[in-house]
Scaffold this motif. Structure first.
Motif: not given
Length: 177
Positions: A121-125
């Protein structure tokens, strides 16, 4: 043989119930990587090749299968960051690692799955890369741990900042490079 041929074999190993299927898949991927590094462009591993091996480990009952699946994902990420555009990890890869942790009997497997989910999710965000967006498979995999005595994960799932869940289109053409 070319990338498509090798990846087809990897996909078969990924669905095999033989005890050493994941090791065999990883061995084939290593062979592909060596051939490519020796100059054979026809067998260049791609995201589908790596994903098949991660999936093989996620299906494995080996006690260290989750660690192996995550190691393949880490290697893939490292190669991508080193400039190999064909090896950009996607939600399918992350979901398989989360699933592998779900099949793992280690005491901290729920926390490990949460860690991988947070990484995803951090990579996506930070990148807004739609291929990294958590989807129904992601959340369903995480929900498999809701029955476990892992209060940290339960609180995490309850407080989880909802992301718009991306639908998976099963009828999507895949182009191999």
């Amino acid at each position: 043989p070319d990338t498509i041929s090798y990846t087809s074999v990897l996909s078969v190993w990924a669905t095999s119930s033989l005890p050493d299927a994941a090791w065999r898949a990883e061995s084939i991927l290593e062979h592909m990587q060596h051939l490519y590094e020796d100059g054979n462009e026809e067998v260049r591993p791609n995201v589908i090749s790596f994903s098949a091996v991660i999936n093989a480990w996620s299906q494995s009952r080996e006690p260290y299968a989750a660690e192996r699946a995550e190691a393949i994902l880490d290697r893939m990420q490292s190669l991508y960051e080193g400039g190999d555009e064909l090896l950009k990890p996607n939600a399918i890869c992350y979901n398989a690692v989360i699933k592998a942790w779900g099949r793992n009997s280690q005491k901290n497997s729920a926390e490990q799955a949460e860690r991988v989910f947070r990484r995803m999710t951090e990579l996506y965000e930070t990148t807004a890369d739609e291929e990294l967006r958590p989807n129904r498979v992601t959340y369903n995999s995480l929900m498999n741990w809701i029955h476990l005595p892992c209060p940290k994960l339960k609180v995490f799932l309850i407080r989880c900042k909802p992301l718009k869940v991306k639908e998976i289109n099963p009828i999507r053409s895949v182009t191999l490079h």
